[in-house]
Scaffold this motif. Structure first.
Motif, mmCIF file in Angstrom:
data_model
loop_
_atom_site.group_PDB
_atom_site.id
_atom_site.type_symbol
_atom_site.label_atom_id
_atom_site.label_comp_id
_atom_site.label_asym_id
_atom_site.label_seq_id
_atom_site.Cartn_x
_atom_site.Cartn_y
_atom_site.Cartn_z
ATOM 1 N N GLU A 1 2.832 4.813 11.547
ATOM 2 C CA GLU A 1 1.458 4.435 11.206
ATOM 3 C C GLU A 1 0.688 5.640 10.656
ATOM 4 O OE1 GLU A 1 -1.983 3.190 14.152
ATOM 5 O OE2 GLU A 1 -0.214 1.908 14.419
ATOM 6 N N ARG B 1 1.807 6.660 7.231
ATOM 7 C CA ARG B 1 1.241 5.771 6.204
ATOM 8 C C ARG B 1 -0.204 6.138 5.900
ATOM 9 N NH1 ARG B 1 4.202 1.669 8.640
ATOM 10 N NH2 ARG B 1 2.442 1.064 9.936
ATOM 11 N N GLU B 2 -0.914 6.575 6.919
ATOM 12 C CA GLU B 2 -2.318 6.944 6.714
ATOM 13 C C GLU B 2 -2.466 8.247 5.936
ATOM 14 O OE1 GLU B 2 -3.800 4.948 10.906
ATOM 15 O OE2 GLU B 2 -4.065 7.106 10.605
ATOM 16 N N PRO C 1 0.052 7.849 2.073
ATOM 17 C CA PRO C 1 0.256 6.442 1.745
ATOM 18 C C PRO C 1 1.218 6.264 0.564
ATOM 19 C CG PRO C 1 -1.948 7.160 1.093
ATOM 20 C CD PRO C 1 -1.340 8.280 1.876
ATOM 21 N N GLY C 2 2.021 5.214 0.654
ATOM 22 C CA GLY C 2 2.901 4.865 -0.457
ATOM 23 C C GLY C 2 4.147 5.721 -0.578
#
Ligand SMILES: Nc1nc2c(ncn2[C@@H]2O[C@H](COP(=O)(O)OP(=O)(O)O)[C@@H](O)[C@H]2O)c(=O)[nH]1
Ligand SMILES: [Mg+2]
Lengths: 142, 188
Positions: free
Chosen positions: B139, B142-143, B146-147
């Protein structure tokens, strides 16, 4: 926790007695050697114990770098099987840096001399400072 | 694929030195010094310059493995070693005081290696501290990034097989990145 604290050795950079010794040795060092620009004692793992000259941030940085250098020197000597590294010299245009371990201790002396000094003289005063430090720490332990 | 330089980074005590020892086919080069900072990691020695090991991948692709010191006071070594690296194995010990924050800080320092090839995250010592779980790491990744494709594994740094699995997934990503760059060059 009621364990005996005395059994656990306080690390050099947090031990006020060792810091005082280091300062005393460094004072004597700069007295006998006018070409000494800067000197620091550090723990093997790169914490500054005491320094002469230099600002705080710079001293900490030098301590870290000297620790890495010392370990790399030891690694090379070990790999070539030539025994322990006795000292390391960096010769630059306007001066040089000598560093060596305080004999039998996890502590290193790093010193910067200007080019006016001969390497031989610088080496011998640095050796003396390292050996004085060893004597003082040893006597404290005894 | 020619020679690759892979960096092992992460906090003190995460298992960088141990991982390189587990992976290397040659006798590793170590720069351990007596550890005086027992509060941060309760172990006898700590790396003060670098670890070095080598492993062959595929037929004859040599991968150079460099471990960095975990402490920020050695960040000049981070800069030196980062320059040549094309990939990062980021190790985070789950029993750290705040492992997600360590993840954050090291991604900030070493995140650029994703663009140079790839990053893989290995969560170590989860037998010692079972939480946070992997999804918390995923998580956060991803923060912050991102991507990006950044795999997360639990791995024991002492276990060569587990470390190889993580390393192979990183090398696969590095090769894909190189292939994409190649194609773009050709198209241009
Ligand atoms: N229990 C347990 N110990 C581990 C695991 N991974 C690594 N270790 C141990 O944790 C310590 C990591 O130390 P080290 O490799 O010096 O960490 P570094 O500071 O990142 O280089 C070593 O004692 C390893 O044996 C794990 O998954 N579980
Ligand atoms: Mg290490």
């Amino acid at each position: 926790m009621t364990e005996q604290v005395s059994a656990q050795q306080v690390s050099a950079h947090k031990d006020p007695v060792v810091i005082a010794f280091a300062n005393e040795v460094l004072d004597g060092f700069s007295d006998v050697c006018k070409s000494l620009r800067y000197a620091t004692f550090l723990t093997d793992d790169g914490f500054e114990v005491a320094s002469i000259a230099g600002d705080e941030k710079q001293n900490r940085r030098v301590a870290s770098m000297a620790s890495s250098m010392q370990a790399l020197g030891d690694a090379v000597a070990r790999d070539l099987r030539i025994g322990g590294a006795e000292y390391i010299i960096i010769a630059a245009e306007t001066g040089y840096v000598i560093q060596m371990r305080v004999p039998e201790h996890a502590m290193v002396l790093a010193a910067h001399f200007d080019a006016a000094e001969t390497v031989g003289k610088a080496l011998s005063v640095a050796r003396l400072a390292a050996s004085n430090m060893r004597t003082m720490v040893q006597e404290k332990a005894a | 694929m020619a020679e690759h330089v892979i960096l092992f980074a992460g906090p003190m005590g995460a298992g960088k030195t141990t991982a390189i020892e587990s992976l290397s086919e040659i006798e590793t080069i170590r720069t351990e010094a007596t550890n005086t900072d027992r509060e941060t990691a309760d172990k006898d020695t700590t790396t003060v310059a670098l670890d070095y090991g080598e492993i062959t991948v595929g037929d004859d692709d040599k991968v150079r493995l460099y471990g960095v010191p975990g402490q920020r006071r050695f960040n000049f070594m981070w800069t030196i070693l980062k320059e040549r690296a094309v990939g990062l194995v980021l190790l985070v010990n789950n029993d750290a005081a705040d492992p997600i924050r360590e993840l954050d800080e090291f991604l900030e320092e070493f995140g650029e290696l994703h663009e140079k090839g790839g990053i893989v995250v290995c969560v170590t010592r989860s037998d010692v501290a079972p939480t946070p779980y992997l999804d918390k790491y995923a998580e956060r990744i991803r923060e912050v990034m991102p991507g990006r494709m950044i795999p997360v594994f639990t791995a024991d740094a002492r276990n060569g097989d587990q470390m190889r699995t993580a390393l192979m997934s990183l090398i696969a990503n590095i090769e894909i990145t190189a292939m994409i760059a190649d194609n773009q060059e050709r198209a241009a």
